[in-house]
Scaffold this motif. Structure first.
Motif, PDB file in Angstrom:
ATOM      1  N   VAL A 170      54.620  31.701 -28.239  1.00  0.00           N
ATOM      2  CA  VAL A 170      54.866  32.597 -27.108  1.00  0.00           C
ATOM      3  C   VAL A 170      55.569  33.873 -27.563  1.00  0.00           C
ATOM      4  O   VAL A 170      55.273  34.971 -27.086  1.00  0.00           O
ATOM      5  CB  VAL A 170      55.697  31.877 -26.031  1.00  0.00           C
ATOM      6  N   ALA A 171      56.490  33.744 -28.510  1.00  0.00           N
ATOM      7  CA  ALA A 171      57.277  34.897 -28.963  1.00  0.00           C
ATOM      8  C   ALA A 171      56.425  35.974 -29.621  1.00  0.00           C
ATOM      9  O   ALA A 171      56.882  37.112 -29.768  1.00  0.00           O
ATOM     10  CB  ALA A 171      58.369  34.449 -29.934  1.00  0.00           C
ATOM     11  N   TRP A 172      55.197  35.652 -29.981  1.00  0.00           N
ATOM     12  CA  TRP A 172      54.371  36.599 -30.736  1.00  0.00           C
ATOM     13  C   TRP A 172      53.131  37.033 -29.974  1.00  0.00           C
ATOM     14  O   TRP A 172      52.205  37.608 -30.548  1.00  0.00           O
ATOM     15  CB  TRP A 172      54.022  35.994 -32.104  1.00  0.00           C
ATOM     16  N   ILE A 173      53.120  36.799 -28.649  1.00  0.00           N
ATOM     17  CA  ILE A 173      52.072  37.374 -27.808  1.00  0.00           C
ATOM     18  C   ILE A 173      52.300  38.883 -27.761  1.00  0.00           C
ATOM     19  O   ILE A 173      53.394  39.347 -27.467  1.00  0.00           O
ATOM     20  CB  ILE A 173      52.119  36.772 -26.394  1.00  0.00           C
ATOM     21  N   ASP A 174      51.275  39.661 -28.064  1.00  0.00           N
ATOM     22  CA  ASP A 174      51.503  41.090 -28.264  1.00  0.00           C
ATOM     23  C   ASP A 174      51.336  41.909 -26.981  1.00  0.00           C
ATOM     24  O   ASP A 174      50.858  41.421 -25.953  1.00  0.00           O
ATOM     25  CB  ASP A 174      50.615  41.647 -29.387  1.00  0.00           C
ATOM     26  N   GLU A 175      51.762  43.151 -27.080  1.00  0.00           N
ATOM     27  CA  GLU A 175      51.728  44.070 -25.943  1.00  0.00           C
ATOM     28  C   GLU A 175      50.312  44.258 -25.422  1.00  0.00           C
ATOM     29  O   GLU A 175      50.090  44.330 -24.202  1.00  0.00           O
ATOM     30  CB  GLU A 175      52.313  45.425 -26.370  1.00  0.00           C
ATOM     31  N   ARG A 176      49.343  44.347 -26.310  1.00  0.00           N
ATOM     32  CA  ARG A 176      47.957  44.568 -25.897  1.00  0.00           C
ATOM     33  C   ARG A 176      47.461  43.439 -24.999  1.00  0.00           C
ATOM     34  O   ARG A 176      46.762  43.680 -24.001  1.00  0.00           O
ATOM     35  CB  ARG A 176      47.066  44.709 -27.132  1.00  0.00           C
ATOM     36  N   SER A 177      47.827  42.199 -25.337  1.00  0.00           N
ATOM     37  CA  SER A 177      47.400  41.049 -24.530  1.00  0.00           C
ATOM     38  C   SER A 177      48.034  41.087 -23.145  1.00  0.00           C
ATOM     39  O   SER A 177      47.373  40.806 -22.131  1.00  0.00           O
ATOM     40  CB  SER A 177      47.784  39.746 -25.239  1.00  0.00           C
ATOM     41  N   ILE A 178      49.313  41.429 -23.092  1.00  0.00           N
ATOM     42  CA  ILE A 178      50.011  41.519 -21.808  1.00  0.00           C
ATOM     43  C   ILE A 178      49.411  42.635 -20.957  1.00  0.00           C
ATOM     44  O   ILE A 178      49.160  42.465 -19.762  1.00  0.00           O
ATOM     45  CB  ILE A 178      51.510  41.750 -22.040  1.00  0.00           C
ATOM     46  N   HIS A 179      49.132  43.766 -21.579  1.00  0.00           N
ATOM     47  CA  HIS A 179      48.554  44.893 -20.857  1.00  0.00           C
ATOM     48  C   HIS A 179      47.178  44.537 -20.291  1.00  0.00           C
ATOM     49  O   HIS A 179      46.869  44.841 -19.128  1.00  0.00           O
ATOM     50  CB  HIS A 179      48.441  46.102 -21.790  1.00  0.00           C
ATOM     51  N   ALA A 180      46.357  43.885 -21.083  1.00  0.00           N
ATOM     52  CA  ALA A 180      45.011  43.513 -20.627  1.00  0.00           C
ATOM     53  C   ALA A 180      45.080  42.557 -19.440  1.00  0.00           C
ATOM     54  O   ALA A 180      44.291  42.664 -18.490  1.00  0.00           O
ATOM     55  CB  ALA A 180      44.229  42.873 -21.769  1.00  0.00           C
ATOM     56  N   ALA A 181      46.034  41.631 -19.479  1.00  0.00           N
ATOM     57  CA  ALA A 181      46.181  40.693 -18.362  1.00  0.00           C
ATOM     58  C   ALA A 181      46.616  41.420 -17.096  1.00  0.00           C
ATOM     59  O   ALA A 181      46.092  41.158 -16.000  1.00  0.00           O
ATOM     60  CB  ALA A 181      47.198  39.612 -18.732  1.00  0.00           C
ATOM     61  N   LEU A 182      47.539  42.353 -17.238  1.00  0.00           N
ATOM     62  CA  LEU A 182      48.026  43.076 -16.059  1.00  0.00           C
ATOM     63  C   LEU A 182      46.965  43.997 -15.475  1.00  0.00           C
ATOM     64  O   LEU A 182      46.973  44.261 -14.271  1.00  0.00           O
ATOM     65  CB  LEU A 182      49.278  43.875 -16.407  1.00  0.00           C
ATOM     66  N   MET A 183      46.055  44.485 -16.291  1.00  0.00           N
ATOM     67  CA  MET A 183      44.963  45.312 -15.782  1.00  0.00           C
ATOM     68  C   MET A 183      44.170  44.557 -14.715  1.00  0.00           C
ATOM     69  O   MET A 183      43.693  45.140 -13.740  1.00  0.00           O
ATOM     70  CB  MET A 183      44.042  45.728 -16.928  1.00  0.00           C
ATOM     71  N   CYS A 198      59.237  34.179 -18.712  1.00  0.00           N
ATOM     72  CA  CYS A 198      59.640  33.553 -19.975  1.00  0.00           C
ATOM     73  C   CYS A 198      60.534  34.470 -20.808  1.00  0.00           C
ATOM     74  O   CYS A 198      60.164  35.602 -21.132  1.00  0.00           O
ATOM     75  CB  CYS A 198      58.448  33.119 -20.819  1.00  0.00           C
ATOM     76  N   THR A 199      61.702  33.960 -21.153  1.00  0.00           N
ATOM     77  CA  THR A 199      62.651  34.721 -21.968  1.00  0.00           C
ATOM     78  C   THR A 199      62.179  34.902 -23.397  1.00  0.00           C
ATOM     79  O   THR A 199      62.707  35.737 -24.130  1.00  0.00           O
ATOM     80  CB  THR A 199      64.029  34.029 -21.986  1.00  0.00           C
ATOM     81  N   ASN A 200      61.180  34.133 -23.814  1.00  0.00           N
ATOM     82  CA  ASN A 200      60.674  34.224 -25.189  1.00  0.00           C
ATOM     83  C   ASN A 200      59.525  35.228 -25.309  1.00  0.00           C
ATOM     84  O   ASN A 200      59.009  35.459 -26.404  1.00  0.00           O
ATOM     85  CB  ASN A 200      60.216  32.846 -25.665  1.00  0.00           C
ATOM     86  N   LEU A 201      59.109  35.817 -24.191  1.00  0.00           N
ATOM     87  CA  LEU A 201      58.027  36.795 -24.181  1.00  0.00           C
ATOM     88  C   LEU A 201      58.604  38.187 -24.438  1.00  0.00           C
ATOM     89  O   LEU A 201      59.472  38.655 -23.708  1.00  0.00           O
ATOM     90  CB  LEU A 201      57.318  36.764 -22.831  1.00  0.00           C
ATOM     91  N   LYS A 202      58.144  38.848 -25.472  1.00  0.00           N
ATOM     92  CA  LYS A 202      58.667  40.165 -25.826  1.00  0.00           C
ATOM     93  C   LYS A 202      58.141  41.226 -24.858  1.00  0.00           C
ATOM     94  O   LYS A 202      56.926  41.402 -24.719  1.00  0.00           O
ATOM     95  CB  LYS A 202      58.270  40.521 -27.272  1.00  0.00           C
ATOM     96  N   THR A 203      59.075  41.956 -24.207  1.00  0.00           N
ATOM     97  CA  THR A 203      58.674  42.954 -23.216  1.00  0.00           C
ATOM     98  C   THR A 203      59.526  44.218 -23.251  1.00  0.00           C
ATOM     99  O   THR A 203      59.123  45.234 -22.703  1.00  0.00           O
ATOM    100  CB  THR A 203      58.771  42.369 -21.786  1.00  0.00           C
ATOM    101  N   HIS A 204      60.695  44.167 -23.852  1.00  0.00           N
ATOM    102  CA  HIS A 204      61.664  45.263 -23.728  1.00  0.00           C
ATOM    103  C   HIS A 204      61.092  46.615 -24.129  1.00  0.00           C
ATOM    104  O   HIS A 204      61.308  47.625 -23.448  1.00  0.00           O
ATOM    105  CB  HIS A 204      62.911  44.970 -24.565  1.00  0.00           C
ATOM    106  N   ASP A 205      60.359  46.665 -25.227  1.00  0.00           N
ATOM    107  CA  ASP A 205      59.965  47.952 -25.801  1.00  0.00           C
ATOM    108  C   ASP A 205      58.889  48.679 -25.010  1.00  0.00           C
ATOM    109  O   ASP A 205      58.666  49.875 -25.230  1.00  0.00           O
ATOM    110  CB  ASP A 205      59.500  47.755 -27.251  1.00  0.00           C
TER     111      ASP A 205
END
Length: 238
Positions: A170-183, A198-205
């Motif tokens: 989970v900690a290494w799911i990338d920004e591109r994957s998150i963006h595609a899902a939100l689209m 999830c606190t282990n999902l990187k989102t801050h940047d």
């Protein structure tokens, strides 16, 4: 040997302290909290709680057996403005009230929070009633969390998941994957905001970039937890 005398910093001159009880398997929460919380104004102390490699309701519930012991591992002299148990889904399984009881049995703190309680507070502050909800975990884990949110008047009519059962991935799911899902999840016009669970999902940047692109409040477990910690410690964030 030469002995020296010393003076101590008065307690009233010390920075307010917040505590984090972080999952053993979590690689994201701690570094992101150091980005979200103003280090010049707050001291942050961290303890860890054993957690399973597989994310299931059973492994989440098992953490209840260790939360008080994790709280006891904080320095005994520490006086906290707030302590957080840092697991969104774990809180939904164990219960926020029970988490608070366990933490206060192990350390001295004025306030206790968790990502689920923090999310409810953030939604109330922003008048959010309908979320596009993105989870990294298998659907069953998120069903209970969504049910608890619904009991607080927060619906999640748009739900998506990466269907990942292993916490380490989970900690290494990338920004591109998150963006595609939100689209896809944000196409609905009846959504008031977005929640990245999830606190282990990187989102801050990139969370602010997502807000600008989708023109919606984008909340993550870590962003709402930091906000609530600061509110409880007397330093609300804008």
């Amino acid at each position: 040997m030469t002995k020296f005398s010393y003076t101590s910093i008065p307690r009233e001159d010390r920075k307010p302290t917040v505590g984090l009880i972080v999952l053993q398997s979590d690689e994201t929460l701690e570094p992101e909290m150091h980005q979200w919380l103003p280090a010049a104004e707050y001291d942050v102390l961290v303890s860890r709680v054993p957690s399973g490699e597989e994310v299931t309701e059973e492994t989440l519930g098992e953490m209840a057996n260790h939360i008080t012991d994790a709280a006891r591992l904080f320095p005994r002299s520490a006086r906290f403005e707030a302590v957080a148990y840092c697991c969104t889904s774990g809180t939904s399984v164990i219960g926020a009230d029970q988490v608070e009881t366990m933490i206060t049995a192990g350390c001295e703190t004025k306030n206790v929070t968790n990502p689920l309680t923090a999310l409810v507070a953030a939604c109330e502050k922003r008048n959010i009633a309908k979320l596009a909800f993105l989870s990294p975990y298998v659907e069953r884990v998120s069903e209970h969390l969504r049910s608890v949110l619904l009991s607080h008047g927060i619906e999640s009519p748009e739900f998506g998941t990466f269907n990942e059962g292993q916490e380490a991935k989970v900690a290494w799911i990338d920004e591109r994957s998150i963006h595609a899902a939100l689209m896809k999840l944000t196409n609905a016009s009846h959504i008031d905001g977005v929640f990245l669970s999830c606190t282990n999902l990187k989102t801050h940047d990139f969370i602010q970039d997502l807000e600008h692109e989708f023109d919606l409040p984008v909340l993550s477990s870590n962003s709402v937890l930091a906000e609530h910690l600061l509110d409880l410690a007397g330093h609300g964030v804008s």
